[in-house]
Scaffold this motif. Sequence first.
Motif, PDB file in Angstrom:
ATOM      1  N   LEU A  86       4.542 -16.878   0.163  1.00  0.00           N
ATOM      2  CA  LEU A  86       4.731 -15.750   0.999  1.00  0.00           C
ATOM      3  C   LEU A  86       4.385 -14.261   0.121  1.00  0.00           C
ATOM      4  N   TRP A  87       3.695 -13.477   0.537  1.00  0.00           N
ATOM      5  CA  TRP A  87       3.584 -12.196  -0.143  1.00  0.00           C
ATOM      6  C   TRP A  87       3.512 -11.189   0.972  1.00  0.00           C
ATOM      7  N   ARG A  88       4.349 -10.036   0.599  1.00  0.00           N
ATOM      8  CA  ARG A  88       4.094  -8.928   1.554  1.00  0.00           C
ATOM      9  C   ARG A  88       4.452  -7.809   0.821  1.00  0.00           C
ATOM     10  N   ALA A  89       3.508  -6.528   1.015  1.00  0.00           N
ATOM     11  CA  ALA A  89       3.654  -5.481   0.405  1.00  0.00           C
ATOM     12  C   ALA A  89       3.725  -4.482   1.605  1.00  0.00           C
ATOM     13  N   LEU A  90       4.642  -3.438   1.788  1.00  0.00           N
ATOM     14  CA  LEU A  90       4.868  -2.717   2.934  1.00  0.00           C
ATOM     15  C   LEU A  90       5.007  -1.342   2.514  1.00  0.00           C
ATOM     16  N   PRO A  91       4.112  -0.497   2.752  1.00  0.00           N
ATOM     17  CA  PRO A  91       4.646   0.962   2.389  1.00  0.00           C
ATOM     18  C   PRO A  91       5.552   1.508   3.455  1.00  0.00           C
ATOM     19  N   LEU A  92       6.336   2.442   3.121  1.00  0.00           N
ATOM     20  CA  LEU A  92       7.472   3.007   3.771  1.00  0.00           C
ATOM     21  C   LEU A  92       7.513   4.574   3.890  1.00  0.00           C
ATOM     22  N   PRO A  93       7.711   5.126   5.248  1.00  0.00           N
ATOM     23  CA  PRO A  93       7.678   6.377   5.207  1.00  0.00           C
ATOM     24  C   PRO A  93       8.789   7.137   4.896  1.00  0.00           C
ATOM     25  N   LEU A 114      15.684   1.145   8.680  1.00  0.00           N
ATOM     26  CA  LEU A 114      14.386   1.787   8.525  1.00  0.00           C
ATOM     27  C   LEU A 114      13.638   1.709  10.131  1.00  0.00           C
ATOM     28  N   THR A 115      13.222   0.538  10.236  1.00  0.00           N
ATOM     29  CA  THR A 115      12.230   0.202  11.293  1.00  0.00           C
ATOM     30  C   THR A 115      12.940   0.325  12.758  1.00  0.00           C
ATOM     31  N   ASP A 116      14.171   0.462  12.587  1.00  0.00           N
ATOM     32  CA  ASP A 116      14.906   0.647  13.816  1.00  0.00           C
ATOM     33  C   ASP A 116      14.882   2.202  14.243  1.00  0.00           C
ATOM     34  N   GLN A 117      14.543   2.873  13.191  1.00  0.00           N
ATOM     35  CA  GLN A 117      14.290   4.325  13.547  1.00  0.00           C
ATOM     36  C   GLN A 117      12.912   4.750  14.201  1.00  0.00           C
ATOM     37  N   TYR A 118      12.304   3.878  14.400  1.00  0.00           N
ATOM     38  CA  TYR A 118      10.838   4.441  14.844  1.00  0.00           C
ATOM     39  C   TYR A 118      10.259   3.492  16.129  1.00  0.00           C
ATOM     40  N   LEU A 134      -5.029   0.570  20.181  1.00  0.00           N
ATOM     41  CA  LEU A 134      -4.681   0.791  18.918  1.00  0.00           C
ATOM     42  C   LEU A 134      -3.104   0.822  18.952  1.00  0.00           C
ATOM     43  N   GLU A 135      -2.585   0.558  17.642  1.00  0.00           N
ATOM     44  CA  GLU A 135      -1.133   0.528  17.262  1.00  0.00           C
ATOM     45  C   GLU A 135      -0.665   1.358  16.508  1.00  0.00           C
ATOM     46  N   VAL A 136       0.372   2.145  16.645  1.00  0.00           N
ATOM     47  CA  VAL A 136       0.707   3.142  15.768  1.00  0.00           C
ATOM     48  C   VAL A 136       2.464   2.722  15.277  1.00  0.00           C
ATOM     49  N   PHE A 137       2.727   2.696  14.174  1.00  0.00           N
ATOM     50  CA  PHE A 137       4.204   2.463  13.903  1.00  0.00           C
ATOM     51  C   PHE A 137       4.507   2.897  12.318  1.00  0.00           C
ATOM     52  N   MET A 138       5.599   3.663  12.246  1.00  0.00           N
ATOM     53  CA  MET A 138       6.211   3.908  11.063  1.00  0.00           C
ATOM     54  C   MET A 138       5.067   4.782  10.104  1.00  0.00           C
ATOM     55  N   GLY A 139       3.997   5.463  10.757  1.00  0.00           N
ATOM     56  CA  GLY A 139       3.037   6.346   9.637  1.00  0.00           C
ATOM     57  C   GLY A 139       1.878   5.394   9.792  1.00  0.00           C
ATOM     58  N   GLY A 140       1.840   4.467  10.196  1.00  0.00           N
ATOM     59  CA  GLY A 140       0.644   3.604   9.939  1.00  0.00           C
ATOM     60  C   GLY A 140      -0.035   3.203  11.333  1.00  0.00           C
ATOM     61  N   VAL A 141      -1.323   3.151  11.183  1.00  0.00           N
ATOM     62  CA  VAL A 141      -2.172   2.603  12.570  1.00  0.00           C
ATOM     63  C   VAL A 141      -3.332   1.462  12.554  1.00  0.00           C
ATOM     64  N   GLN A 142      -3.143   0.864  13.330  1.00  0.00           N
ATOM     65  CA  GLN A 142      -4.384  -0.285  13.279  1.00  0.00           C
ATOM     66  C   GLN A 142      -5.043  -0.355  14.701  1.00  0.00           C
ATOM     67  N   GLU A 143      -6.290  -0.605  14.535  1.00  0.00           N
ATOM     68  CA  GLU A 143      -7.195  -0.831  15.695  1.00  0.00           C
ATOM     69  C   GLU A 143      -7.430  -2.196  16.078  1.00  0.00           C
ATOM     70  N   HIS A 144      -7.046  -2.829  17.321  1.00  0.00           N
ATOM     71  CA  HIS A 144      -7.622  -4.024  17.627  1.00  0.00           C
ATOM     72  C   HIS A 144      -9.004  -4.053  18.296  1.00  0.00           C
ATOM     73  N   ALA A 145     -10.099  -3.792  17.282  1.00  0.00           N
ATOM     74  CA  ALA A 145     -11.290  -3.813  17.490  1.00  0.00           C
ATOM     75  C   ALA A 145     -11.994  -5.024  18.392  1.00  0.00           C
ATOM     76  N   GLU A 226       5.764  11.648  18.011  1.00  0.00           N
ATOM     77  CA  GLU A 226       6.875  11.196  17.490  1.00  0.00           C
ATOM     78  C   GLU A 226       7.989  11.918  16.746  1.00  0.00           C
ATOM     79  N   THR A 227       7.206  13.014  15.837  1.00  0.00           N
ATOM     80  CA  THR A 227       8.177  13.965  14.898  1.00  0.00           C
ATOM     81  C   THR A 227       8.867  14.788  15.854  1.00  0.00           C
ATOM     82  N   GLU A 228       8.210  15.276  17.106  1.00  0.00           N
ATOM     83  CA  GLU A 228       8.934  16.335  17.997  1.00  0.00           C
ATOM     84  C   GLU A 228      10.294  15.331  18.740  1.00  0.00           C
TER      85      GLU A 228
END
Length: 382
Positions: A86-93, A114-118, A134-145, A226-228
């Motif tokens: 198992l390996w995970r690298a997760l950038p944080l805002p 942290l994740t509970d705040q977004y 698309l999916e947006v979470f914690m400053g990241g985006v992923q498109e489900h092409a 989300e910032t607003e």
Amino acid sequence: MVTHRQLQELLDAKTRGPRFISVYLDLGPRGDAPAAFSALLKRSGACLLKPEFDEDLKRISLYLKEEFQPGPCRGLALFSAGGSGLWRALPLPQPARSAVFLDDHAALGPLLSLTDQYHRFGVALLGEGHARFLEVFMGGVQEHADLALSRGSGEPGAFAKKAACTLQSLSRRRGFQRLILAAPPEVEPLFIDQLHAFARNSLIIDGSLDIGLDRTQVLERVMVRETEARWVRESVLAHRLLDAAASGEAAVLGLEGTLHAFRRGLVKVLYVRDGYAKLGRLCGYCGRLSLLEARCLGCRKPTEAVFDVVGELIERAQEQGREVFRLFQPTPLDNHGRIGAELSQGPSDPPSYPPGYALLDRGAPAPRPTCPETPVKTEDRR
């Protein structure tokens, strides 16, 4: 981006013995992850200098040197269990206090706090006969092409129904908390009519989006929303905390009162202004945090200076599963010590000060700590 599946995998992962390494890094203003990790290793002592951790440490070092892209992230969470793969690298805002944890499971307290705040957003972009998701979470985006749709020669109603079903199915799998729709005026009502009541209640119509935007543009515009929303939430929470403290309800303000409440196990939600730090003292024997105690008032042992007692308090709150909410904008809490807490019971007793100990609370004698071999944790006390 941190996905719902990744969090579940980390929650479920177990190893035999302390073979799971969890690393949190505060990247600082320069975003130099390799330097932050090297500094943390120097402070970790001998706990990582064992053959069973070689594979994990090499994997982390290689990722930081060759794969990591700083971008806008302020923190980084790394999880490695070489024996299980198992390996995970997760950038944080938000910044994460630099620390390494060794246990038979992932140390997820700081990450979950942290994740509970977004909010996790699902975005549907509909155009002339096409749909993107698309999916947006914690400053990241992923498109489900793979889910993109093309209407062809079909009717608009059938196309809207298929797009709505696709978004709702994706939402169930990915755990979306908010849905965002951008669609032509003639398609929008057809799409909304196909949504279940729960999905309609969480739906946001965003006229600033359209199907021709790239992923980065979608992320920027969703994050503005989300910032607003966060600014409004911060102001409401700060005023509510101050009102509760003023009326004698379950809340405290200021660092001294918050430390006192935390030592008594009363803190439910910790509110702190982003960037607030304060010199303090730490008892290496019982772990008591204080502001000025040269000798611990719990066990009477000498204490040592700690660069950031606020950071220590935040980390301990996260480890205990308490919610930690950082305030990024100016609020009235700035005039009351920049830190406070919502309590799980009534307000903590006002601190009593023994002769010669101004600004120190007496506290209850601390129990003698146990020293199990695991979990092991080392911190960066810069």
